[in-house]
Design a protein around this motif. Structure first.
Motif, PDB file in Angstrom:
ATOM      1  N   ALA A 178       0.840  -1.204   0.000  1.00  0.00           N
ATOM      2  CA  ALA A 178       0.000   0.000   0.000  1.00  0.00           C
ATOM      3  C   ALA A 178       0.872   1.249   0.000  1.00  0.00           C
ATOM      4  O   ALA A 178       0.638   2.186  -0.776  1.00  0.00           O
TER       5      ALA A 178
ATOM      6  N   SER B 208       2.525   1.689  -3.333  1.00  0.00           N
ATOM      7  CA  SER B 208       1.538   2.128  -4.334  1.00  0.00           C
ATOM      8  C   SER B 208       1.357   3.640  -4.276  1.00  0.00           C
ATOM      9  O   SER B 208       1.262   4.306  -5.316  1.00  0.00           O
TER      10      SER B 208
ATOM     11  N   THR C  86      -4.948   3.943  -5.786  1.00  0.00           N
ATOM     12  CA  THR C  86      -5.924   2.903  -5.464  1.00  0.00           C
ATOM     13  C   THR C  86      -5.851   1.774  -6.491  1.00  0.00           C
ATOM     14  O   THR C  86      -5.824   0.594  -6.130  1.00  0.00           O
TER      15      THR C  86
ATOM     16  N   ASN D  59      -3.287   1.030  -8.438  1.00  0.00           N
ATOM     17  CA  ASN D  59      -1.995   0.342  -8.293  1.00  0.00           C
ATOM     18  C   ASN D  59      -2.049  -0.675  -7.156  1.00  0.00           C
ATOM     19  O   ASN D  59      -1.553  -1.793  -7.288  1.00  0.00           O
ATOM     20  N   PHE D  60      -2.661  -0.279  -6.039  1.00  0.00           N
ATOM     21  CA  PHE D  60      -2.737  -1.183  -4.900  1.00  0.00           C
ATOM     22  C   PHE D  60      -3.646  -2.377  -5.213  1.00  0.00           C
ATOM     23  O   PHE D  60      -3.339  -3.507  -4.842  1.00  0.00           O
ATOM     24  N   MET D  61      -4.729  -2.119  -5.929  1.00  0.00           N
ATOM     25  CA  MET D  61      -5.615  -3.226  -6.340  1.00  0.00           C
ATOM     26  C   MET D  61      -4.836  -4.255  -7.152  1.00  0.00           C
ATOM     27  O   MET D  61      -4.944  -5.464  -6.906  1.00  0.00           O
TER      28      MET D  61
ATOM     29  N   LEU E 136      -2.531  -6.242  -4.929  1.00  0.00           N
ATOM     30  CA  LEU E 136      -3.271  -7.198  -4.103  1.00  0.00           C
ATOM     31  C   LEU E 136      -3.661  -8.432  -4.918  1.00  0.00           C
ATOM     32  O   LEU E 136      -3.585  -9.562  -4.431  1.00  0.00           O
TER      33      LEU E 136
ATOM     34  N   ALA F 117      -9.958  -7.063  -3.835  1.00  0.00           N
ATOM     35  CA  ALA F 117      -8.887  -6.077  -3.977  1.00  0.00           C
ATOM     36  C   ALA F 117      -9.449  -4.661  -4.023  1.00  0.00           C
ATOM     37  O   ALA F 117      -8.909  -3.750  -3.388  1.00  0.00           O
TER      38      ALA F 117
ATOM     39  N   ALA G  43      -8.542  -1.763  -1.305  1.00  0.00           N
ATOM     40  CA  ALA G  43      -7.853  -0.569  -1.817  1.00  0.00           C
ATOM     41  C   ALA G  43      -8.706   0.686  -1.639  1.00  0.00           C
ATOM     42  O   ALA G  43      -8.206   1.737  -1.225  1.00  0.00           O
ATOM     43  N   GLN G  44      -9.989   0.584  -1.934  1.00  0.00           N
ATOM     44  CA  GLN G  44     -10.861   1.759  -1.843  1.00  0.00           C
ATOM     45  C   GLN G  44     -11.134   2.172  -0.404  1.00  0.00           C
ATOM     46  O   GLN G  44     -11.441   3.334  -0.151  1.00  0.00           O
TER      47      GLN G  44
ATOM     48  N   ILE H 258      -6.577   3.314   0.694  1.00  0.00           N
ATOM     49  CA  ILE H 258      -5.722   4.298   0.019  1.00  0.00           C
ATOM     50  C   ILE H 258      -6.263   5.727   0.114  1.00  0.00           C
ATOM     51  O   ILE H 258      -5.515   6.635   0.494  1.00  0.00           O
TER      52      ILE H 258
END
Length: 182
Positions: free
Chosen positions: A35, A38, A75, A77-79, A82, A93, A97-98, A101
């Motif tokens: 996270a 990201s 968000t 990128n982190f998804m 994951l 994911a 993320a939502q 982030i």
């Protein structure tokens, strides 16, 4: 700056990561690191990709709206991370993320804008993101100008004339920053 960012992610990670059965406990720290990376990667990408106004505005206003392009990019990128590293499906994911982030980025913006909170310094953040290329710039002064208003010609309104000197044209402040960050 990075350690403070990862600590901020840890503080906000409760339900999204730590208490989430989709991420095994032994992988919680790795998810926190992903996270944080990201966010850093998205800020770097935004700065080098010409979204300087978005990033400066986020720190000047002390807010990172979930619909802001740089927040959406982090968000997303982190998804992807994951899904790739932890095998989560798109829905899992996205939910993680939502929920994490935008909150972390908003806290980062608030802490950076708060003169009574020295956990994040805008100059240090930009120096790290730019690889030291902003070391000689007074970024806090720029943010103070943005916070104090943009009526540079002091005619009582913020219009195209006011914004031209700051955000457009060859030799403008933003043009110089883009050259340093790009």
């Amino acid at each position: 700056m990075l350690e403070n960012l990862f600590n901020l992610v840890r503080q906000q990670a409760g339900d999204a990561i730590i208490n989430n059965p989709a991420i095994p406990n032994q992988q919680n720290e790795e998810a926190v690191q992903e996270a944080g990376h990201s966010i850093v990667d998205s800020l770097k990408s935004a700065l080098s990709g010409g979204q300087l106004n978005d990033v400066l505005g986020m720190f000047a206003n002390g807010q990172a709206n979930a619909s802001a392009p740089v927040v959406q990019q982090a968000t997303g990128n982190f998804m992807e991370r994951l899904q790739g590293k932890f095998g989560l499906n798109n829905s899992q994911a996205a939910g993680i993320a939502q929920s994490l982030i935008p909150n972390v980025m908003n806290q980062l913006a608030q802490k950076t804008a708060n003169p009574n909170d020295n956990s994040f310094d805008v100059q240090q953040i930009f120096n790290q993101l730019s690889g030291g290329k902003t070391a000689g710039m007074n970024l806090q002064g720029i943010l103070n100008k943005l916070k104090g208003g943009l009526d540079s010609d002091h005619d009582g309104d913020v219009d195209l004339q006011d914004l031209k000197s700051l955000f457009s044209g060859s030799g403008s402040l933003v043009d110089k920053l883009k050259g340093m960050l790009g």
